[in-house]
Write a protein that holds these residues in place. Structure first.
Motif, PDB file in Angstrom:
ATOM      1  N   TRP A  14      10.976  21.039 -10.916  1.00 63.45           N
ATOM      2  CA  TRP A  14       9.315  20.960 -10.311  1.00 63.45           C
ATOM      3  C   TRP A  14       8.044  20.939 -12.584  1.00 63.45           C
ATOM      4  O   TRP A  14       9.287  22.112 -13.040  1.00 63.45           O
ATOM      5  N   ASP A  97       7.689  16.690  -8.072  1.00 64.77           N
ATOM      6  CA  ASP A  97       9.184  16.796  -7.833  1.00 64.77           C
ATOM      7  C   ASP A  97       9.626  15.573  -9.218  1.00 64.77           C
ATOM      8  O   ASP A  97       9.979  14.495  -9.323  1.00 64.77           O
ATOM      9  N   HIS A 230       5.937  14.356  -3.699  1.00 66.87           N
ATOM     10  CA  HIS A 230       7.364  13.368  -4.348  1.00 66.87           C
ATOM     11  C   HIS A 230       7.364  12.374  -3.944  1.00 66.87           C
ATOM     12  O   HIS A 230       7.577  11.870  -2.557  1.00 66.87           O
ATOM     13  N   ARG A 234       9.694  12.201   0.589  1.00 66.52           N
ATOM     14  CA  ARG A 234       9.339  13.790   1.280  1.00 66.52           C
ATOM     15  C   ARG A 234       8.407  14.851   1.695  1.00 66.52           C
ATOM     16  O   ARG A 234       7.042  14.602   0.861  1.00 66.52           O
ATOM     17  N   THR A 236       4.895  16.929   1.339  1.00 69.38           N
ATOM     18  CA  THR A 236       4.057  17.244  -0.444  1.00 69.38           C
ATOM     19  C   THR A 236       4.121  18.642   0.442  1.00 69.38           C
ATOM     20  O   THR A 236       4.450  19.442   1.629  1.00 69.38           O
TER      21      THR A 236
END
Length: 241
Positions: A14, A97, A230, A234, A236
């Motif tokens: 991250w 990400d 993401h 995926r 958020t």
């Protein structure tokens, strides 16, 4: 003028960058309040009152905080966040990400560049909403000339992406300052480090989670925006509730 202090916090997975937008009338009182936190810490624990308020060092007991017990370090972190939250400041946080970014773009898009562009979009939009200008002061990074060049390009061509914005409220260039010399750079470090730990699920121990929530409660009312991208599609993540 909104003095906008910027710092990053990241793991292998991250990458977050936070901004603390400080009205010019607040800058000196907040700096003084953080100096007072350190003066109290120096009296209580025998450390140098000029020591840096650094999120990672406080959590891990490193550098100036190596001989300070955990409960005492938490108390100092709490006092610093309480001081920050007392003033009329605004917190904006953006993340990505990194694994998804690499899968989608390979190594062609550095996480810092991507997240900083998203952050500056939001800072510019907030300043416009307030009919203010923003001056950005960031912690020192590698290759500052590249980031200054990016800001110039964003003013002319926009930031790119689905929310592309021409930055018209950020004045001058990006300024970089060593964190040890600026209590307000240290302030955004404390905020961004704690938020990143909470948002990424670091420190899953229930006791730490409870402590982190309590610490964060001082600055939560100042959070204007937070969001993690993401790139692989995926859902958020907006950060801790």
């Amino acid at each position: 003028m909104l003095l906008t202090y910027v710092d990053e916090s990241y793991t292998d997975r991250w990458y977050w960058i936070g901004a603390l937008l400080v009205p010019e009338a607040v800058a000196i009182p907040l700096s003084t309040a953080l100096d007072e936190v350190m003066t109290d810490a120096a009296k209580a624990y025998g450390i140098d009152r000029a020591a840096e308020l650094h999120g990672y060092d406080l959590f891990q007991g490193r550098m100036a905080w190596a001989r300070v017990p955990p409960r005492a370090r938490i108390a100092v972190y709490n006092a610093a966040l309480k001081a920050i939250g007392t003033y009329d400041v605004t917190v904006i946080l953006r993340g990505v990400d990194r694994h998804g970014l690499t899968r989608r773009y390979g190594l062609t898009r550095p996480a810092h560049e991507v997240v900083l562009s998203h952050l500056l979009e939001r800072v510019d939009g907030y300043a416009a909403m307030r009919d203010e200008l923003a001056l950005v002061i960031a912690d020192e990074v590698d290759n500052p000339a590249s980031h200054r060049s990016d800001l110039t390009r964003y003013r002319v061509d926009g930031t790119g992406g689905y929310r592309s914005r021409r930055l018209s409220r950020i004045v001058d260039t990006l300024h970089f300052a060593p964190s040890h010399a600026s209590r307000l750079v240290q302030a955004v470090d404390l905020v961004t480090f704690l938020f990143r730990r909470m948002a990424s699920g670091a420190g899953a121990d229930p006791r730490e989670a409870t402590t982190n929530t309590r610490l964060w409660s001082w600055v939560e009312p100042r959070r204007y925006h937070s969001w993690c991208w993401h790139p692989t599609g995926r859902p958020t993540h907006e950060g801790p509730a």
